[in-house]
Design a protein around this motif. Structure first.
Motif, PDB file in Angstrom:
ATOM      1  N   THR A 160      37.150 -14.683  -7.079  1.00  0.00           N
ATOM      2  CA  THR A 160      37.949 -13.790  -6.334  1.00  0.00           C
ATOM      3  C   THR A 160      39.132 -12.848  -7.430  1.00  0.00           C
ATOM      4  O   THR A 160      39.341 -13.830  -8.400  1.00  0.00           O
ATOM      5  CB  THR A 160      39.188 -14.412  -5.246  1.00  0.00           C
ATOM      6  N   GLY A 162      41.702 -12.227  -7.420  1.00  0.00           N
ATOM      7  CA  GLY A 162      43.135 -12.704  -7.348  1.00  0.00           C
ATOM      8  C   GLY A 162      43.265 -13.906  -8.459  1.00  0.00           C
ATOM      9  O   GLY A 162      44.043 -14.014  -9.383  1.00  0.00           O
ATOM     10  N   ASN A 163      42.209 -14.807  -8.394  1.00  0.00           N
ATOM     11  CA  ASN A 163      42.342 -15.938  -9.353  1.00  0.00           C
ATOM     12  C   ASN A 163      41.924 -15.429 -10.757  1.00  0.00           C
ATOM     13  O   ASN A 163      42.419 -15.721 -11.849  1.00  0.00           O
ATOM     14  CB  ASN A 163      41.039 -17.109  -8.937  1.00  0.00           C
ATOM     15  N   ASN A 165      42.792 -12.475 -12.038  1.00  0.00           N
ATOM     16  CA  ASN A 165      43.955 -11.723 -12.464  1.00  0.00           C
ATOM     17  C   ASN A 165      45.109 -12.950 -12.937  1.00  0.00           C
ATOM     18  O   ASN A 165      45.570 -12.593 -14.014  1.00  0.00           O
ATOM     19  CB  ASN A 165      44.577 -10.914 -11.534  1.00  0.00           C
ATOM     20  N   GLU A 166      44.994 -13.978 -12.271  1.00  0.00           N
ATOM     21  CA  GLU A 166      46.015 -15.032 -12.645  1.00  0.00           C
ATOM     22  C   GLU A 166      45.558 -15.736 -13.940  1.00  0.00           C
ATOM     23  O   GLU A 166      46.667 -15.807 -14.743  1.00  0.00           O
ATOM     24  CB  GLU A 166      45.923 -16.287 -11.458  1.00  0.00           C
TER      25      GLU A 166
END
Ligand code: SF4
Length: 272
Positions: A160, A162-163, A165-166
């Motif tokens: 994802t 999101g992961n 980017n984190e």
């Protein structure tokens, strides 16, 4: 009457469709069974259907001395490819072109002296096929890392954003020089985005796909994060009418390894 809506993008992606076509074409031409090293796709029902067409699964190459080996869309580790070639097996390469691109980026980064990090799942076949990379699954894994001079970063194609980017954010403090390639494939992005949108406007989500399919599990995770009640099923038989009591709008999505015929069966059952 409840409303049942299918996500705009769901089911087989380009790479999986291509792998199945190549395998079926090879099986049609060959008089002998053909084999994939591990399931051709992460969907038990489709793997079973393919078995009926002469496409079988083997867990390792040790017992295979002749015949055709199909390389899955996830790719294959160079050592295993060498072993298959040295046995004289006939090889049909169904590595997804987007996965191949990741291999090329990794090779170029290494050539330029970068230590390569792949953001993904340690045990996923796509990651196991990549030699000489460090695998980071989540941002908490980064704190244990010592500082490096140069880091090259790529992603498993089905992560994802999101992961990704984190983890990238956390890695910024680990080296003065980083080269970052977002290699999440567009097919994955489209499925995740349309799932997120649909989950935001329905009362309940049904995610269709193999329990062993990482990209399907991720779609379910996206739905839950959107705060929507979510049920993952492999087949229509698993659906329980009680799940939808008091719910008016039901959304359906499916992983990149879920065949259209399973999605249709689920839609039919829900509409009934
Ligand atoms: S998810 Fe993307 S990279 Fe993976 S097989 Fe499908 S098209 Fe290829």
């Amino acid at each position: 009457m409840k409303k049942v809506e299918l996500a705009e993008h769901s089911g087989f992606c380009f790479g999986v469709r291509r792998a199945i076509k190549l395998a079926q074409d090879a099986a049609r031409k060959s008089k002998l069974p053909i084999y994939s090293l591990g399931p051709l796709i992460h969907n038990r029902q489709e793997v079973e259907r393919l078995r009926g067409k002469g496409i079988h699964v083997i867990e390792n190459l040790s017992g295979m001395e002749s015949g055709t080996l199909i390389i899955r869309s996830h790719g294959i580790h160079p050592k295993l490819l060498k072993e298959a070639k040295s046995k004289g097996l006939s090889i049909v390469d169904a590595t997804c072109p987007f996965v191949r691109k990741v291999h090329q980026i990794v090779a170029l980064l290494k050539q330029d002296g970068y230590e390569v990090i792949v953001i993904g799942e340690k045990r996923h076949p796509e990651i196991l096929a990549l030699p000489g990379v460090k695998v980071i699954e989540k941002k908490s894994d980064v704190s244990k890392m010592r500082k490096r001079k140069q880091l090259g970063i790529v992603s498993q194609t089905t992560q994802t954003i999101g992961n990704f980017n984190e983890v990238v954010q956390a890695l910024l403090s680990k080296a003065p020089e980083l080269r970052i390639f977002n290699t999440i494939c567009l097919e994955t992005v489209k499925r995740q985005e349309s799932t997120r949108k649909l989950a935001g406007r329905v009362d309940s989500m049904v995610v269709v796909g193999g329990y062993n399919s990482a990209n399907t599990r991720r779609l379910a995770e996206i739905c839950r994060r959107a705060g929507t009640e979510t049920h993952q099923v492999e087949t229509a038989d698993e659906i329980k009418p009680a799940w939808f009591k008091g719910k008016n709008a039901i959304g359906v999505t499916a992983g990149a390894s879920t065949p259209g015929w399973l999605i249709k069966e689920v839609m039919k059952k829900l509409r009934a």
